[in-house]
Design an enzyme around this catalytic site. Structure first.
Site, mmCIF file in Angstrom:
data_model
loop_
_atom_site.group_PDB
_atom_site.id
_atom_site.type_symbol
_atom_site.label_atom_id
_atom_site.label_comp_id
_atom_site.label_asym_id
_atom_site.label_seq_id
_atom_site.Cartn_x
_atom_site.Cartn_y
_atom_site.Cartn_z
ATOM 1 N N HIS A 93 -10.080 1.464 -1.254
ATOM 2 C CA HIS A 93 -8.411 1.393 -0.759
ATOM 3 C C HIS A 93 -7.951 0.855 -2.123
ATOM 4 C CE1 HIS A 93 -4.475 0.401 0.610
ATOM 5 N NE2 HIS A 93 -4.787 0.088 1.719
ATOM 6 N N CYS A 136 0.712 -1.216 -0.030
ATOM 7 C CA CYS A 136 0.140 0.112 0.001
ATOM 8 C C CYS A 136 0.730 1.405 0.072
ATOM 9 C CB CYS A 136 -1.173 -0.080 1.269
ATOM 10 S SG CYS A 136 -1.692 -1.581 1.380
ATOM 11 N N HIS A 176 -3.377 8.017 5.957
ATOM 12 C CA HIS A 176 -3.722 6.540 5.312
ATOM 13 C C HIS A 176 -4.902 6.031 5.476
ATOM 14 C CE1 HIS A 176 -2.346 2.891 3.197
ATOM 15 N NE2 HIS A 176 -2.473 2.088 4.382
ATOM 16 N N GLU A 220 -1.942 5.086 13.523
ATOM 17 C CA GLU A 220 -1.538 6.246 12.644
ATOM 18 C C GLU A 220 -1.813 7.651 13.592
ATOM 19 O OE1 GLU A 220 -3.755 6.550 9.005
ATOM 20 O OE2 GLU A 220 -2.142 8.167 8.294
ATOM 21 N N PHE A 238 1.515 -3.172 3.991
ATOM 22 C CA PHE A 238 1.507 -4.310 4.507
ATOM 23 C C PHE A 238 3.019 -4.807 4.734
ATOM 24 C CE2 PHE A 238 -2.886 -6.132 4.422
ATOM 25 C CZ PHE A 238 -2.813 -6.673 5.529
ATOM 26 N N LYS A 253 -10.039 7.169 1.768
ATOM 27 C CA LYS A 253 -10.599 5.780 1.177
ATOM 28 C C LYS A 253 -11.919 5.526 1.243
ATOM 29 C CE LYS A 253 -6.061 3.642 1.918
ATOM 30 N NZ LYS A 253 -5.333 5.119 2.265
#
Lengths: 418, 428
Positions: free
Chosen positions: B350, B173, B313, B324, B409, B345
């Site tokens: 995503h 990502c 994110h 985050e 990830f 998102k």
């Protein structure tokens, strides 16, 4: 670059050996790493040969079986090469605080092994034997190991390798052709030069040879057919034979020259310049950019290590570029190529060539491009360097080419060059 | 030695579930519309994932008509990349065949089609590698057996005659954000004056859809698709997949000025970091994410109090959103209280490896137009997520500088710092 960047360690894993010394020793003989594919029954494929590296020993690397499954062979080879490079550089095998240590890798695809999906696929077949999404969604997908999705992300295994090394700094994974190796090296040199990392690993790992991966090799490269004993891949031979997929990894340790010298590290080579280009005349443009990138003007090249993959048309293109780069034969450098011995290591090819360039600088010897006796029937398209001790090259130009026409060049110089 | 050049953004291109133009995406983002809908393909009726930010069939037809030669042979994501790249180049006023322009794109993992396994199972259920090897022309057109990660970048470079070299980043990502950062570095080094950068991805196929279910990271509830993606909300249930591309043109400021290009904003800094924690979870203290943000601020020469907005994110997973939040608090300290934070998102899902592309574009537009789009579906904030996430409506406020975060990830973190375009030469 604001600060000179040097190589202080170089790890290498290839079909000819599990480390750089073993590979170098084997290259001094007449062996090629090419052999029939052993991991699966490849009889249906046109190309059934590869230069396969020994399976990595996860336990010896301190990696659990579960983590080894996710990392796969490629990232374990990467870790193996990284450990060797760090040891040579005199740096820890695992950094206690790796926030100023970077890691940049070029990796290929991680292809699913059919066995990972076989049970789900079998339960997903409809009455006609074809894939039935309803059956797959109903429950067949639950046959897949829940961590399997991580195992096919090339960056996850890379992160696990970095975690083993305690690295927390700047990073990237580039994919998936040989040009990706240059991207990794260039960005690693950039962050070191700019002081964004005190140390950076730069390297790559080849794709493990699998059924899906070998399928893609057939689309992306002009492969050497068959699996016979004849010499398979002879770069720059008029009948070069074709490409042989290779396995393995290579990792370099990069540092600022002043910092490396201050801690008494041995300087294996200086990263003297680089260039990237695509399209027409890309080989020439990338090389010219690499040779003029340094502060000292244009570099004179003692040895060219081009991409030299053994595919007739692409080798011929590089041969033509050679004549444009060095139009005067008396001023043209000799040429070395290793893919006939190690196979095409894809994203690891540039770092592998760099690791061997370090040995060439250290020993003054250049290994033969082809196994002994292979191709003695014809003159090569380019003046291949004579095998064995020779002119002790001090400045080497390395070239790589991606699956299409993306090209990169990197200039390395002996450590004492200012 | 002269200072590195400033890097400016001069062209934007998008293809998402919200539409195929930047204007359409930006308008809908400001209006709080979502492109997340029920999966349109009847074949996915029984999928454990029922909703995604899929590019509409009509828009995919439009892309196929624009690139008919690619439509038959290329992956879905490569078509998205071609569309977004064409739009960005057009927006920047750059002609095709610009020989000093490179390409850097983020790309996702290879597309594995279950058909490519079932087709070659023998009656006993074993995969027949011999028959497979002899029938490679029967592989699905999107199969990873045909295309490498770098397919989109090389197709874009070839289609538009961009000869400055190509790079493909595969950091899950974080891919597109790292690709944009890598392009920023290439221009600052003087390797090339222009880069096309961003990302493209699609995993809307059976195996792709269940990947995140297997990992326990996907929102699978039977909610209304429009409200399924809920970053920072206490009812958030995981990520909702999207697809598409976001591509920008980055230029050496002098190059842009010399050709009279319109500048949206300056890409002022970039940094990356690694968690070195676990493959399956972010560092719960957000240390890696914080290091990436601090690095980007330092590279840009920005103090925390100079930043007004963070495009988070913000995946809508339990772990990411808390980590985050902690990371943002640790970087911005007391300034975090006045910072606007939003996640894109819920707008288009995503986009996985591509997510940093469209999200960077919305960040650039936020800086350019002093406008922050809202975080949709945030009606019951998680007490552990205690920042100003711009819930409800779009906010018009000064945005002097902004960050765009992407975390991959495995634990790779990347952050881009954007600020107002530099004053014209001779100006104040």
């Amino acid at each position: 670059m604001s600060e000179r960047v040097v190589i202080t360690g170089a790890g290498l894993v290839t079909a000819l050996g599990g480390d750089r010394a073993a590979t170098w020793t084997a290259l001094g003989g007449d062996r090629s790493g090419a052999a029939p594919v052993t991991g699966f029954d490849a009889r249906g494929f046109a190309c059934r040969r590869a230069a396969q590296a020994a399976a990595p020993d996860a336990g010896a690397l301190g990696v659990s079986p579960r983590d080894a499954y996710i990392m796969g062979r490629s990232n374990l080879w990467f870790l193996q090469a990284a450990r060797a490079a760090l040891a040579e550089a005199g740096l820890p095998a695992a950094f206690a605080d790796g926030t100023d240590v970077g890691c940049f890798a070029a990796l290929g695809m991680i292809d699913p092994l059919p066995d990972d999906l076989r049970a789900a696929a079998a339960r997903s077949r409809g009455p006609d034997g074809a894939f039935d999404p309803d059956r797959f969604y109903a429950d067949a997908y639950r046959e897949i190991y829940p961590l399997w999705p991580l195992a096919i992300l090339n960056n996850v295994g890379f992160c696990m390798a970095a975690t083993c090394l305690g690295i927390r700094g700047e990073n990237a994974v580039f994919a998936s052709g040989a040009d990706a190796g240059a991207a990794a090296l260039i960005e690693a040199a950039d962050v070191v030069s700019a002081g964004r990392a005190a140390v950076a690993l730069a390297g790559g790992a080849a794709e493990a040879v699998t059924p899906l991966g070998l399928a893609r090799w057939h689309r992306q490269a002009s492969l050497c057919p068959g699996d016979g004993p004849e010499p398979a891949c002879r770069p720059f031979h008029p009948v070069s034979g074709g490409v042989i997929p290779g396995e393995g990894a290579a990792v370099l340790v990069l540092e600022q020259e002043t910092a490396a010298r201050a801690r008494g590290a041995k300087i294996l080579a200086v990263v003297a310049g680089w260039g990237c280009a695509g399209g027409e005349s890309a080989v020439v443009r990338a090389a010219e950019q690499a040779l003029t990138a340094g502060a000292g003007g244009s570099l004179a090249v003692d040895l060219w290590i081009p991409h030299g993959e053994g595919a007739t048309a692409r080798d011929a293109d590089e041969a033509a570029a050679y004549r444009r780069l060095w139009p005067r034969p008396d001023a043209a450098p000799p040429v070395a190529a290793f893919k006939g011995r190690l196979g095409h290591l894809g994203p690891a090819a540039l770092a592998a060539d760099a690791a061997l360039a370090v040995e060439i600088i250290r020993t003054g010897c250049v290994p033969a491009a082809w196994p002994d006796g292979a191709g003695a029937d014809a003159a090569p398209r380019l003046p291949l360097a004579a095998a064995g001790p020779g002119a002790a090259p001090r400045t080497l130009l390395l070239g790589v080419r991606g699956w299409t026409d993306a090209v990169a060049a990197v200039a390395l110089a002996a450590g004492e060059t200012s | 030695m002269s200072a590195p050049p400033r890097v400016v953004v001069t062209g934007l291109g998008m293809a998402t579930a919200l539409g195929l133009s930047v204007a359409e995406n930006w308008d809908k983002a400001r209006r709080g519309e979502t492109g997340i809908r029920r999966l349109p393909d009847p074949a996915d009726a029984r999928s454990p994932i029922q909703a995604a930010g899929a590019v509409s069939a009509a828009d995919r037809e439009r892309i196929a008509r624009a690139f008919p030669e690619a439509a038959a042979a290329e992956e879905r994501r490569t078509l998205f990349a071609l569309w977004a790249a064409a739009a960005a180049l057009h927006d920047a006023g750059l002609p095709a065949g610009h020989t000093r322009c490179g390409v850097a794109l983020g790309a996702g993992l290879g597309v594995t089609r279950m058909e490519d396994i079932t087709r070659w199972l023998d009656p006993a259920g074993a995969f027949d590698t011999v028959r497979f090897g002899a029938e490679l022309d029967r592989l699905h057109p999107e199969s990873s057996g045909r295309h490498g990660h770098d397919r989109a970048a090389t197709c874009v470079a070839a289609r538009f005659g961009l000869d400055g070299g190509t790079a493909t980043v595969t950091t899950a990502c974080a891919s597109a954000t790292q690709a944009i950062g890598s392009a920023w570095r290439a221009i600052r080094r003087g390797d090339t004056p222009v880069m096309l950068a961003g990302g493209a991805d699609s995993m809307i196929h059976p195996l792709g859809l269940v990947n995140f279910v297997l990992l326990g990271a996907a929102a699978t509830g039977g909610d209304d698709p429009a409200t399924l993606c809920r970053p920072f909300d206490r009812r958030r249930g995981g990520l909702v997949m999207g697809e598409g591309a976001g591509v920008v043109v980055l230029e050496d400021e002098r190059h842009a000025r010399d050709r009279g290009a319109t500048v949206y904003a300056e890409l002022a800094g970039y940094a990356s970091s690694m968690d070195a924690y676990r493959a399956t979870a972010p560092d719960p203290e957000g240390r890696g994410a914080a290091a990436a943000m601090r690095g980007a601020l330092a590279a840009a020469g920005l103090a925390p109090d100079a930043v007004d907005y963070v495009n988070a994110h913000g995946t809508g997973t339990k772990l990411n959103d808390v980590a985050e939040t902690i990371a943002i608090r640790s970087v911005f300290g007391p300034c975090a209280a006045r910072l606007a934070v939003s996640s894109s998102k819920p707008l288009f899902g995503h986009l996985l490896a591509a997510c940093g592309g469209p999200e960077f574009i919305l960040t650039v537009l936020s800086v350019a137009e002093d406008t922050v789009h809202p975080t949709l579906n945030l009606t019951r904030p998680d007490p552990k997520c205690d920042l100003d996430y711009v819930s409800g409506a779009t906010r018009h406020q000064p945005v002097r500088a902004a960050l765009s975060n992407s975390f991959g990830f495995g634990g790779q973190n990347a952050c881009l710092a954007v600020r107002k375009r530099p004053p014209a030469e001779g100006g104040s």
